[in-house]
Design an enzyme around this catalytic site. Structure first.
Site, PDB file in Angstrom:
ATOM      1  N   SER A  75      24.139  44.340 -53.184  1.00 59.75           N
ATOM      2  CA  SER A  75      24.471  45.394 -52.208  1.00 59.75           C
ATOM      3  C   SER A  75      23.458  46.525 -52.315  1.00 59.75           C
ATOM      4  O   SER A  75      22.929  46.999 -51.298  1.00 59.75           O
ATOM      5  CB  SER A  75      25.870  45.962 -52.463  1.00 59.75           C
ATOM      6  OG  SER A  75      26.837  44.962 -52.285  1.00 59.75           O
ATOM      7  N   ASN A 155      27.169  33.184 -46.979  1.00 59.11           N
ATOM      8  CA  ASN A 155      28.252  33.137 -47.957  1.00 59.11           C
ATOM      9  C   ASN A 155      29.489  32.414 -47.449  1.00 59.11           C
ATOM     10  O   ASN A 155      30.256  31.875 -48.225  1.00 59.11           O
ATOM     11  CB  ASN A 155      28.622  34.556 -48.421  1.00 59.11           C
ATOM     12  CG  ASN A 155      28.609  35.563 -47.310  1.00 59.11           C
ATOM     13  OD1 ASN A 155      27.622  35.704 -46.586  1.00 59.11           O
ATOM     14  ND2 ASN A 155      29.706  36.266 -47.144  1.00 59.11           N
ATOM     15  N   SER A 203      22.067  38.842 -56.877  1.00 59.21           N
ATOM     16  CA  SER A 203      23.098  39.428 -57.737  1.00 59.21           C
ATOM     17  C   SER A 203      23.413  38.481 -58.887  1.00 59.21           C
ATOM     18  O   SER A 203      23.607  37.284 -58.646  1.00 59.21           O
ATOM     19  CB  SER A 203      24.362  39.625 -56.898  1.00 59.21           C
ATOM     20  OG  SER A 203      24.905  40.889 -57.101  1.00 59.21           O
ATOM     21  N   HIS A 205      26.045  37.836 -60.734  1.00 60.06           N
ATOM     22  CA  HIS A 205      27.321  37.123 -60.887  1.00 60.06           C
ATOM     23  C   HIS A 205      27.491  35.937 -59.953  1.00 60.06           C
ATOM     24  O   HIS A 205      28.500  35.245 -60.014  1.00 60.06           O
ATOM     25  CB  HIS A 205      28.488  38.102 -60.710  1.00 60.06           C
ATOM     26  CG  HIS A 205      28.650  38.654 -59.330  1.00 60.06           C
ATOM     27  ND1 HIS A 205      29.623  38.199 -58.486  1.00 60.06           N
ATOM     28  CD2 HIS A 205      27.972  39.599 -58.650  1.00 60.06           C
ATOM     29  CE1 HIS A 205      29.547  38.874 -57.340  1.00 60.06           C
ATOM     30  NE2 HIS A 205      28.554  39.720 -57.422  1.00 60.06           N
ATOM     31  N   THR A 241      20.072  54.708 -66.636  1.00 58.12           N
ATOM     32  CA  THR A 241      19.841  54.083 -67.950  1.00 58.12           C
ATOM     33  C   THR A 241      20.063  52.576 -67.860  1.00 58.12           C
ATOM     34  O   THR A 241      21.025  52.111 -67.247  1.00 58.12           O
ATOM     35  CB  THR A 241      20.808  54.704 -68.988  1.00 58.12           C
ATOM     36  OG1 THR A 241      20.550  56.109 -69.016  1.00 58.12           O
ATOM     37  CG2 THR A 241      20.610  54.111 -70.370  1.00 58.12           C
ATOM     38  N   CYS A 329      35.091  39.568 -49.155  1.00 57.42           N
ATOM     39  CA  CYS A 329      34.974  41.006 -48.922  1.00 57.42           C
ATOM     40  C   CYS A 329      35.886  41.443 -47.772  1.00 57.42           C
ATOM     41  O   CYS A 329      36.153  42.622 -47.613  1.00 57.42           O
ATOM     42  CB  CYS A 329      33.536  41.375 -48.611  1.00 57.42           C
ATOM     43  SG  CYS A 329      32.391  40.661 -49.780  1.00 57.42           S
TER      44      CYS A 329
HETATM   45  N1  PMP Z   1      24.812  39.324 -50.084  1.00 58.82           N
HETATM   46  C1  PMP Z   1      25.525  38.189 -50.052  1.00 58.82           C
HETATM   47  C2  PMP Z   1      25.070  37.066 -49.182  1.00 58.82           C
HETATM   48  C3  PMP Z   1      26.677  38.068 -50.815  1.00 58.82           C
HETATM   49  O1  PMP Z   1      27.402  36.946 -50.753  1.00 58.82           O
HETATM   50  C4  PMP Z   1      27.082  39.157 -51.624  1.00 58.82           C
HETATM   51  C5  PMP Z   1      28.343  39.079 -52.475  1.00 58.82           C
HETATM   52  N2  PMP Z   1      29.488  38.682 -51.779  1.00 58.82           N
HETATM   53  C6  PMP Z   1      26.292  40.314 -51.630  1.00 58.82           C
HETATM   54  C7  PMP Z   1      25.163  40.359 -50.854  1.00 58.82           C
HETATM   55  C8  PMP Z   1      26.665  41.520 -52.445  1.00 58.82           C
HETATM   56  O2  PMP Z   1      26.581  41.278 -53.810  1.00 58.82           O
HETATM   57  P1  PMP Z   1      27.197  42.351 -54.822  1.00 58.82           P
HETATM   58  O3  PMP Z   1      28.624  42.535 -54.412  1.00 58.82           O
HETATM   59  O4  PMP Z   1      27.078  41.716 -56.156  1.00 58.82           O
HETATM   60  O5  PMP Z   1      26.413  43.600 -54.676  1.00 58.82           O
END
Ligand code: PMP
Length: 387
Positions: A75, A155, A203, A205, A241, A329
């Protein structure tokens, strides 16, 4: 009644952190406590872990370590790229950004904000399979476009775009090229070099690394403006940091992703196909969404006419199965998926969609359990449906 069996099939929302990564992070967290920006030995030690991660990420993306900036996630990386474009537009009055109708909310909402601020942004549409309409994009291009931003893999539907081709088109018109590769990393090859990219977001995770840490790749000499102002970390590109352990964990996850890429891709695709065939054969009248040829290997998005997505999700949850309706989301709102609407699905189908996203820790038994549990759920929901 709650089930004893638990099946996690929501890997596009987030993945379980790899055990190797947790272990390595715990060790770093416990013993490496210096500030990675400090000049003394404690700081220099922490800095070595950060730089090790930078190298691993650069290897994965096929770029130079100096081109990697650590962020809090995709993000923030996406917001940074759009704020760079905004700065360029402010210098070159009347210029604009092009992105798509199916981007993640961290871009869609940023676009809404920028438009309110008077920045011009054009959205290119997608076809029924969720692929960018190249003819429309070509028509939209012009010398006044500063940035083209198109996600690598969606996604929700898993549809993959031809980023190399779109990047060539953007560059022919003198625009910069960004791709949000968050969902594609670790599943397909994403190469900054081969695709000739200016910016890439990702990202930790989403590929078995920690949450709250991500990456922005910016090509050497590509314009850059910090989004988070403050200290001189990341050569003044991103203040704050260093979270040494998390960054190290992301780096290790990137290394594991690169090493296992081909194997992981094939295994995910096999399980995804097993699930698709099992559901299509055992449930009448289902619609598989997105492009089946160019698709992220673990993603399967299906609409079940006359059954509501939220009801399916809750009934699967009662059986221990975790999936998502549209994008995680958007959970909490009953709006149909804007991604599926953009692909031309009608509102009812967009409402009755379920996203199964498989990951490294799923097994064929998980898939077979879903194939066993879901058909009677859909049958029951259709029986009570008022539609
Ligand atoms: N871009 C895409 C295509 C995603 O699937 C996601 C997470 N759902 C994000 C951006 C945002 O990632 P984060 O919430 O880790 O900032």
């Amino acid at each position: 009644m709650m089930s004893n069996k638990l099946v996690y099939m929501d890997n596009n929302a987030t993945t379980r952190i790899a055990p190797e990564v947790v272990k390595a992070m715990a060790e770093v967290e416990a013993s490496v406590y210096g500030n990675a920006s400090s000049m003394h030995s404690f700081g220099r030690e922490a800095n070595r872990y950060v730089e090790d991660a930078r190298k691993n990420v650069a290897d994965l993306l096929e770029c130079h370590p100096e081109e990697i900036t650590f962020t809090s996630g995709a993000s923030e990386a996406n917001n940074t790229v759009f704020s760079i474009a905004r700065a360029l537009i402010e210098k070159k009055k009347g210029s604009r950004i092009i992105t798509t109708t199916i981007e993640h909310p961290s871009i869609i909402e940023t676009v809404k904000y920028l438009k309110k601020e008077g920045i011009r942004v054009d959205l290119v549409g997608v076809d029924n399979e969720g692929r960018v309409r190249m003819d429309e994009l070509e028509k939209l291009m012009g010398p006044d476009v500063v940035l083209v931003s198109v996600m690598t893999g969606n996604n929700e539907t898993g549809t993959i775009q031809d980023i190399e081709k779109i990047s060539a088109l953007a560059h022919r018109h003198g625009a910069l090229m960004h791709t949000d590769a968050t969902q594609a990393i670790g599943k397909i090859e994403v190469s900054a070099k081969k695709w000739n990219l200016d910016y890439v977001s990702m990202s930790g995770h989403k590929f078995y690394g920690p949450k709250g840490v991500g990456v922005l790749y910016a090509r050497k000499y590509a314009p850059f403006e910090p989004f988070v102002h403050g200290g001189e970390q990341e050569h003044g590109r991103r203040a704050g940091t260093y979270n040494t352990a998390a960054i190290y964990g992301l780096g290790l996850a990137a290394k594991l992703a690169k090493e296992g890429l081909k194997e992981e891709h094939d295994r995910l695709w096999e399980m995804r196909e097993r699930l698709r065939k099992g559901l299509v054969e055992n449930i009448p009248d289902v619609v598989v969404n997105g492009c089946q040829e160019h698709c992220l290997p673990g993603t399967l998005d299906i609409s079940f006419p006359c059954a509501e997505g939220e009801s399916i999700l809750l009934m699967l949850d009662m059986n221990g199965i975790a999936v998502s309706t549209g994008s995680a989301c958007a959970t909490g709102s009953l709006e149909p998926s804007y991604v599926l609407l953009a692909c031309g699905l009608d509102v009812e189908l967009a409402h009755g969609s379920i996203r199964f996203s498989l990951g490294r820790y799923n097994t064929d038994e998980d898939v077979d359990y879903v194939i066993q549990v879901l058909p009677p759920i859909i049958k029951r929901l259709r029986e009570i449906s008022t539609r």
